[in-house]
Write an enzyme that holds these catalytic residues in place. Structure first.
Site, short mmCIF file in Angstrom:
data_model
loop_
_atom_site.label_atom_id
_atom_site.label_comp_id
_atom_site.label_asym_id
_atom_site.label_seq_id
_atom_site.Cartn_x
_atom_site.Cartn_y
_atom_site.Cartn_z
N HIS A 65 0.82 -1.22 0.00
CA HIS A 65 0.00 0.00 0.00
C HIS A 65 0.85 1.27 0.00
O HIS A 65 0.48 2.29 0.59
CB HIS A 65 -0.96 0.01 1.20
N ASN A 138 -10.06 -3.26 2.03
CA ASN A 138 -9.73 -3.20 0.61
C ASN A 138 -11.00 -2.95 -0.20
O ASN A 138 -12.10 -2.92 0.35
CB ASN A 138 -9.08 -4.51 0.15
#
Length: 492
Positions: A65, A138
């Site tokens: 990320h 997510n």
């Protein structure tokens, strides 16, 4: 002098240039030299300070990320769920809580294009009156592996080849051929949803099951869902290539510009709940992170809305130093026994200590907005002014006491120590159901992506056969179509 009054801030900027120590700097162009041509003198303190600071101004990027964008706003409760949880920020319709959100890609580096095929991160930090609650999810509701022992290998397989630094299909398909449970996530990864048009037009999921606890101590398992009010939109492969070639930060720009223009992104929060007594009534393990809960049996319950109405003030301070941790929960919310969630509780805090430092929770973007108190002390870059004489507990000289106990799930654990997989794996059913829910053109795009990946010249016949077997077990026609386009005979 109040030691915290003049804590470094642009609010106290002088009208002239200074050193970090506050001394005036009258020349920011020419180094101090012997004569007009040099050499440069080491006594040019500001030059040395400027270069040394520049050399250290970046922190390690996130191991996953790394590429992301943040925005601030609020969460507002719209529906009463106080019968399910005693969480204060969910106490009643109308209750508002400040939040900061971060959206991201997962695999590639900080400067990589936001148009690449990837799962997107959707993380929300709620600054509640009872501490921070981090819902770290997510844009897809499942994950590749159900046990964290495989997590480092999962990420390495998805990341570029350590020799060439090129992401390659043969590495991905080789590793995941040993994890049949990954097929359900591939039904999202190779689908349209992993090419979202931008961050505003994608869903979010808490991914894991958590627990809600009400004031009587009754617990329910829960899954969290974010639904964008502007709808879900995805790009085609061709559009993604064009967009990425035009602007590698297109999603960040879209988010920033939309908020600046007053077109505030909004998501509705829904939950699914399950009585713990019903866990064994399904043909899969509801705490398995590779599975979704059927909405026809466990319908979505509306809870509230998330509105992002403020851009961040500083990208480094409020995006790069922003730290999320699934371990940050509040009374009324608790962890489930999900194996991957249990280990994320440790791993996320650990990576922030490495990436930002042991006192990362003192940074304004990470610190709770409510009062807080413990004896975690000192360490590198400690910024808290403390004048206590007692740094231990209990003490008769310090009135601090443990907080009042709040309800947590009553759970009796008993079993033999073992390394094993869960009993009800059921790896292929939900992947097949998802495939069959699509229109034929969407199915064809999914098959095309599989054919493209399995056509990598380094993918062996054995690996192809394994994946065709998995696809056939999920949906026979899907496996046959992939096999026919690869001229490989399906084994099922």
């Amino acid at each position: 002098m109040d030691p915290s009054k003049y804590r470094p801030s642009s609010a106290y900027d002088t009208p002239f240039l200074t050193t970090n120590a506050g001394g005036p700097v009258y020349n920011n162009v020419s180094s101090l030299t012997v004569g007009p041509r040099g050499p440069v003198l080491l006594e040019d303190y500001y030059l040395i300070e400027k270069l040394a600071t520049f050399d250290r101004e970046k922190i390690p990027e996130r191991v996953v990320h790394a590429r992301g964008a943040s925005a601030k706003g609020f969460f507002e409760v719209t529906h009463d769920i106080s019968h399910l949880t005693c969480a204060d920020f969910l106490r009643a319709p109308g209750a508002q809580t400040p939040v900061i959100c971060r959206f991201s890609t997962v695999v590639h580096e900080r400067g990589s294009p936001e148009s690449i095929r990837d799962i997107r991160g959707f993380a929300v930090k709620f600054y509640t009156r009872e501490g921070n609650f981090d819902l770290v999810g997510n844009n897809v509701p499942v994950f590749f592996n159900r046990d964290a022992k495989s997590f480092p290998d999962t990420i390495r397989a998805l990341k570029p080849n350590p020799k060439s630094h090129i992401q390659e299909n043969w590495r991905i398909l080789d590793f995941f051929s040993f994890l049949p449970e990954s097929l359900h996530t591939f039904a999202f990864f190779y689908d349209d949803v992993c090419l979202p048009t931008d961050y505003r037009h994608m869903e979010g999921f808490g991914v894991h099951a958590y627990q809600l606890i009400n004031k009587e101590g009754k617990a329910h398992y829960v899954k969290f869902h974010w639904k964008p009010t502007c709808g879900v939109k995805s790009m085609s492969e061709e559009e993604a290539i064009r967009v990425g070639g035009t602007n590698h930060s297109h999603a960040t720009k879209d988010l920033y510009d939309s908020i600046a223009a007053g077109n505030y992104p909004e998501w509705k929060l829904f939950i699914q709940t399950m009585d713990p007594e019903d866990v064994d009534k399904f043909d899969f393990d509801p705490l398995d992170v590779t599975k979704t809960w059927p909405e026809d049996l466990l319908p979505l319950i509306p809870v509230g809305r998330l509105v992002l109405n403020r851009n961040i003030d500083n990208f480094f301070a409020e995006n790069e130093q922003l730290a999320f941790n699934p371990g940050h929960i509040v009374p009324g919310i608790y962890y489930s026994e999900d194996k991957l969630l249990q280990t994320r509780i440790f791993a996320y805090a650990d990576t922030q200590r490495h990436r930002i430092g042991p006192n990362y929770m003192q940074l304004p973007v990470n610190a709770p907005k409510c009062g807080h108190h413990n004896n975690h002390r000192d360490g590198a870059m400690n910024m808290t002014h403390r004048d206590e004489e007692v740094d231990y507990l209990p003490s008769r000289f310090d009135p601090c006491r443990p907080a009042e106990q709040y309800p947590i799930p009553a759970c009796v654990l008993n079993g033999r120590r073992t390394n094993c997989v869960i009993p009800k794996e059921n790896n292929f059913k939900q992947a097949g159901e998802r495939y069959r829910s699509w229109e034929s053109d969407r199915q064809d795009r999914y098959i095309t992506k599989w054919v493209e990946s399995l056509s990598d010249p380094r993918v062996t016949h054995e690996i192809r056969s394994i994946w065709i077997s998995y696809l056939s077990q999920a949906d026979k026609s899907c496996g046959q179509k992939v096999a026919s386009r690869l001229t490989v005979k399906p084994t099922m």
